[in-house]
Design an enzyme around this catalytic site. Structure first.
Site, PDB file in Angstrom:
ATOM      1  N   GLU A 232      33.016 -43.167  -4.500  1.00 57.72           N
ATOM      2  CA  GLU A 232      33.092 -42.372  -5.336  1.00 57.72           C
ATOM      3  C   GLU A 232      33.732 -41.045  -5.341  1.00 57.72           C
ATOM      4  O   GLU A 232      33.670 -40.546  -3.567  1.00 57.72           O
ATOM      5  CB  GLU A 232      32.101 -42.370  -6.399  1.00 57.72           C
ATOM      6  CG  GLU A 232      31.535 -43.250  -6.480  1.00 57.72           C
ATOM      7  CD  GLU A 232      29.608 -43.277  -7.329  1.00 57.72           C
ATOM      8  OE1 GLU A 232      29.558 -42.002  -7.187  1.00 57.72           O
ATOM      9  OE2 GLU A 232      29.465 -43.906  -7.798  1.00 57.72           O
ATOM     10  N   LYS A 234      33.181 -37.267  -4.197  1.00 56.06           N
ATOM     11  CA  LYS A 234      32.001 -36.521  -3.728  1.00 56.06           C
ATOM     12  C   LYS A 234      32.526 -35.470  -4.617  1.00 56.06           C
ATOM     13  O   LYS A 234      33.337 -34.558  -3.537  1.00 56.06           O
ATOM     14  CB  LYS A 234      31.751 -36.450  -2.609  1.00 56.06           C
ATOM     15  CG  LYS A 234      30.407 -35.650  -1.489  1.00 56.06           C
ATOM     16  CD  LYS A 234      30.090 -35.858  -0.206  1.00 56.06           C
ATOM     17  CE  LYS A 234      28.438 -34.989   0.232  1.00 56.06           C
ATOM     18  NZ  LYS A 234      28.727 -33.612  -0.761  1.00 56.06           N
ATOM     19  N   ARG A 239      23.364 -31.313  -7.804  1.00 60.14           N
ATOM     20  CA  ARG A 239      23.509 -31.983  -8.204  1.00 60.14           C
ATOM     21  C   ARG A 239      22.007 -31.731  -9.081  1.00 60.14           C
ATOM     22  O   ARG A 239      21.368 -30.821  -8.747  1.00 60.14           O
ATOM     23  CB  ARG A 239      22.881 -32.968  -7.128  1.00 60.14           C
ATOM     24  CG  ARG A 239      21.483 -33.959  -7.699  1.00 60.14           C
ATOM     25  CD  ARG A 239      22.140 -34.833  -5.982  1.00 60.14           C
ATOM     26  NE  ARG A 239      21.046 -36.481  -7.042  1.00 60.14           N
ATOM     27  CZ  ARG A 239      20.918 -36.957  -5.548  1.00 60.14           C
ATOM     28  NH1 ARG A 239      21.718 -36.770  -4.101  1.00 60.14           N
ATOM     29  NH2 ARG A 239      20.817 -38.501  -5.858  1.00 60.14           N
ATOM     30  N   ARG A 254      17.749 -30.988  -7.118  1.00 55.03           N
ATOM     31  CA  ARG A 254      17.710 -31.918  -6.828  1.00 55.03           C
ATOM     32  C   ARG A 254      15.820 -31.197  -5.785  1.00 55.03           C
ATOM     33  O   ARG A 254      15.278 -31.904  -4.770  1.00 55.03           O
ATOM     34  CB  ARG A 254      18.423 -31.478  -5.173  1.00 55.03           C
ATOM     35  CG  ARG A 254      18.475 -30.960  -4.472  1.00 55.03           C
ATOM     36  CD  ARG A 254      20.570 -30.396  -3.637  1.00 55.03           C
ATOM     37  NE  ARG A 254      19.690 -31.689  -2.312  1.00 55.03           N
ATOM     38  CZ  ARG A 254      21.255 -32.292  -2.136  1.00 55.03           C
ATOM     39  NH1 ARG A 254      22.217 -32.109  -2.165  1.00 55.03           N
ATOM     40  NH2 ARG A 254      20.372 -32.598  -0.358  1.00 55.03           N
ATOM     41  N   GLU A 283      26.092 -34.467 -10.823  1.00 54.08           N
ATOM     42  CA  GLU A 283      26.844 -32.771 -10.103  1.00 54.08           C
ATOM     43  C   GLU A 283      27.495 -32.413 -11.226  1.00 54.08           C
ATOM     44  O   GLU A 283      28.778 -32.506 -12.021  1.00 54.08           O
ATOM     45  CB  GLU A 283      28.254 -33.243  -9.007  1.00 54.08           C
ATOM     46  CG  GLU A 283      27.976 -32.823  -7.852  1.00 54.08           C
ATOM     47  CD  GLU A 283      27.154 -32.494  -6.960  1.00 54.08           C
ATOM     48  OE1 GLU A 283      25.997 -33.147  -6.529  1.00 54.08           O
ATOM     49  OE2 GLU A 283      27.369 -31.772  -5.919  1.00 54.08           O
ATOM     50  N   PHE A 322      27.349 -39.864 -12.317  1.00 54.28           N
ATOM     51  CA  PHE A 322      27.124 -40.581 -11.704  1.00 54.28           C
ATOM     52  C   PHE A 322      26.057 -41.885 -10.658  1.00 54.28           C
ATOM     53  O   PHE A 322      25.994 -43.043 -10.029  1.00 54.28           O
ATOM     54  CB  PHE A 322      28.241 -39.902  -9.369  1.00 54.28           C
ATOM     55  CG  PHE A 322      26.401 -39.435  -8.600  1.00 54.28           C
ATOM     56  CD1 PHE A 322      25.175 -39.732  -8.841  1.00 54.28           C
ATOM     57  CD2 PHE A 322      26.742 -38.037  -9.003  1.00 54.28           C
ATOM     58  CE1 PHE A 322      24.369 -39.200  -8.182  1.00 54.28           C
ATOM     59  CE2 PHE A 322      25.908 -37.036  -8.448  1.00 54.28           C
ATOM     60  CZ  PHE A 322      24.974 -37.564  -8.127  1.00 54.28           C
ATOM     61  N   ARG A 394      16.078 -41.068   2.315  1.00 54.91           N
ATOM     62  CA  ARG A 394      17.624 -41.446   3.368  1.00 54.91           C
ATOM     63  C   ARG A 394      18.114 -42.113   3.431  1.00 54.91           C
ATOM     64  O   ARG A 394      17.821 -42.519   4.624  1.00 54.91           O
ATOM     65  CB  ARG A 394      18.152 -39.529   3.712  1.00 54.91           C
ATOM     66  CG  ARG A 394      19.325 -39.663   4.354  1.00 54.91           C
ATOM     67  CD  ARG A 394      18.981 -38.816   5.210  1.00 54.91           C
ATOM     68  NE  ARG A 394      19.067 -37.279   4.596  1.00 54.91           N
ATOM     69  CZ  ARG A 394      19.638 -36.651   3.920  1.00 54.91           C
ATOM     70  NH1 ARG A 394      20.446 -36.874   3.883  1.00 54.91           N
ATOM     71  NH2 ARG A 394      19.296 -35.431   3.373  1.00 54.91           N
ATOM     72  N   LYS A 400      28.451 -40.694   2.987  1.00 55.52           N
ATOM     73  CA  LYS A 400      29.190 -39.702   3.058  1.00 55.52           C
ATOM     74  C   LYS A 400      30.223 -38.893   3.227  1.00 55.52           C
ATOM     75  O   LYS A 400      30.005 -39.522   4.662  1.00 55.52           O
ATOM     76  CB  LYS A 400      29.152 -38.116   2.185  1.00 55.52           C
ATOM     77  CG  LYS A 400      27.383 -37.647   3.199  1.00 55.52           C
ATOM     78  CD  LYS A 400      27.409 -36.579   2.816  1.00 55.52           C
ATOM     79  CE  LYS A 400      25.504 -35.615   4.485  1.00 55.52           C
ATOM     80  NZ  LYS A 400      25.188 -34.530   4.007  1.00 55.52           N
TER      81      LYS A 400
END
Ligand code: AMP
Length: 545
Positions: A232, A234, A239, A254, A283, A322, A394, A400
């Site tokens: 996708e 970025k 966010r 976020r 985003e 997303f 995470r 990313k």
């Protein structure tokens, strides 16, 4: 519970270095109190006062606090933290006059005073806050003042990390650590778990901790790991987690703070979707003629408290979705592809989805990344097709891939500059996070900020001050900056054993919390890569290895 008892317990927690003992003490405390009180107690002990999704702030600077204390007693600058300075000052105070009516402070009473501090706004708010502080501290015994002062400056130094809280809650409730951790992420914080009990289902208008990404050094590395994957764009924006219920729409950052008031046109667009109940993620970027405006420009929309039509026209926002977390039911455990497919069924021209491509073809993925960069975006996010949405973690489900390699670091101290810069704290100590939530310095820089930003930074650092020594100010680790550098070196200069060469701040990341900063492990990983050359030299990292 009497506040004095809590302060004594806090001292006990502070005095033991054993994690196990701390867990035991906190678990016992939770068990002994009604839920609501346990919730408040934990917020005070961790120096938060309010949970992450609560917009209230105490707005008490170090200076205001010391002003009030010095009215009550002589302040002497000895002690390792504000709490000790205040405690020592009050211990030297002459016997205070007590009235017959005066009762000892309770936790509930202290908490409502803290709420009153946060609620003092507008004209005369400073005086109001001072009067609340006066009424609190004039009744506080030294040990109570110690805990109060530290809680107010949001640094209690009891070593109560979120992980430790989760262990203590699990122990207190007789639950597994996994369940409490998962509930904390779904409910927004461990504090919510204490107050409301375990709830593993997302609820509209209760923000979840966002799922986080790790870094891959190239599209190739990501595809090698995942095989067929989604790639996708970025987008380099803010966010948001979108909560919708009919025509009620709220958006959270976020860090779980509410941003609904800053993004009027996005709210309108979302209302037109007319969804019954949903939690979506995306985003927000500022866009003009199809191209993203710089991040700093975008942030102006989020800084403004007051809505201004002019700003809305100057900096038009657009949301690109997303992910989908909830739509009539939880979608957290559905695989990525299913969530994406459902999301695609919901959108209208007014609300779009981040462009994506499902592929196992490296060339195709590289072309897609080039296209994203050419359109002014930051890179791509590569996602595992069968991955669930894991709140707050995470993991390696999302990788990313950026063109420019930077680290998000936290400012832990600063020094005043020379010459023209003497009025600012302009030289910053940058730290990376360890697994235990400690921050280790990995470099220093005075490069990258504008005069306006130096000014903002100086003000913010003053608010976060923990200790001053000559030109140096040590601060609570709170401000995250994105830092570019030329090289990572081994160096005995800092405890971390590393030093960044030619570090410079690319931007201030107000949208990130210190817990989201990059880790020492990430730095080591980068260091381990042969021939690493960062931004400023020819080519990007993934072409070098
Ligand atoms: P970073 O801020 O560098 O840690 O990158 C992660 C962030 O990228 C997320 O928190 C999102 O704000 C942002 N982002 C931009 N595009 C996407 C996307 N397509 N999927 C997920 N996150 C994205």
């Amino acid at each position: 519970m009497l506040f004095k008892e809590l302060a004594a317990l806090a001292k006990e927690i502070a005095s033991t270095s054993s994690r196990l003992k701390k867990v035991e003490l906190v678990a016992k405390l939770i068990r002994s109190l009604p839920r609501e009180e346990a919730y408040k107690v934990l917020l005070i002990l961790t120096g938060r006062v309010f949970p992450p999704s609560d917009p209230r702030e105490l707005n008490v600077s170090w200076n205001t606090l010391l002003k009030v204390i010095s009215e009550l007693a002589d302040v002497e600058w000895k002690g390792v933290d504000v709490g000790e300075v205040v405690e020592n000052a009050l211990a030297r105070r002459k016997r205070r006059q007590t009235t017959l009516l005066e009762r000892p402070l309770t936790v509930e009473e202290v908490y409502s005073h803290l709420e009153a501090l946060a609620e003092a706004t507008g004209q005369g708010s400073r005086a109001k806050r001072e009067s609340v502080l006066r009424s609190l501290f004039s009744r506080a015994e030294p040990i109570e003042a110690w805990l109060l002062a530290n809680a107010i400056v949001r640094e209690t130094r009891l070593g109560l990390s979120e992980g430790l809280l989760i262990d203590a809650i699990a122990k207190a409730f007789g639950l597994s650590r996994e369940v409490v951790e998962r509930a904390s992420m779904v409910m927004g914080s461990p504090y919510h778990v204490v107050r409301e009990g375990v709830d593993l289902t997302p609820r509209v208008f209760r923000p979840l901790r966002p799922m986080l990404a790790q870094t891959a050094n190239s599209v190739e590395e990501a595809l090698k790991e995942f095989g067929r994957a989604a790639v996708e764009y970025k987008l380099d924006g803010v966010r948001v987690q979108v909560h919708v219920s009919g025509d009620r729409v709220r958006l959270f950052s976020r860090r779980l703070s509410e941003v609904t008031g800053s993004v009027s046109e996005v709210v309108e667009a979302l209302k037109s979707l007319n969804l019954k109940e949903a939690i979506l993620e995306g985003e927000i970027i500022a866009e003009r003629e199809g191209r993203p405006l710089p991040f700093q420009v975008l942030m102006r929309r989020f800084r403004r408290v007051n809505f201004s039509q002019e700003l809305v026209e100057q900096i038009p926002l657009k949301l690109y979705l997303f992910d989908l977390l909830y739509y009539g039911r939880s979608y957290l455990d559905e695989p990525y592809l299913k969530r994406r497919e459902t999301l695609e069924g919901l959108v209208r021209p007014s609300v779009q989805i981040v462009p994506s491509l499902v592929t196992d073809d490296l060339e195709e993925a590289r072309r897609f990344m080039k296209e994203a960069l050419a359109k002014g975006h930051e890179g791509v996010m590569v996602k595992r097709l069968n991955s669930p949405y894991v709140p707050g973690v995470r993991g390696r489900h999302w990788l990313k891939v950026k063109e420019v390699h930077t680290l998000d670091l936290v400012i832990v101290a600063a020094e005043r500059g020379y010459g023209r810069r003497h009025k600012w704290y302009s030289d910053y100590y940058l730290a990376a996070r360890t697994q235990d939530g400690e921050f280790l310095v990995v470099g220093k820089t005075f490069k990258g900020l504008t005069d306006k930003e130096f000014e903002w930074m100086t003000k913010r650092l003053e608010e976060l001050a923990l200790e001053r020594r000559g030109k140096l100010i040590r601060v609570k680790p709170e401000i995250v900056v994105e830092v570019a550098f030329n090289e990572i070196q081994r160096s005995p200069k800092y405890k971390s054993g590393f030093a960044l060469r030619f570090a410079r701040i690319v931007r201030i990341r107000e949208d990130k919390s210190p817990e989201e900063a990059d880790t020492i492990d990430r730095l080591k990983e980068m260091y381990g890569m042969k021939g690493y050359v960062g931004r400023g030299s020819a080519g990007s990292l993934h072409e070098k290895i």
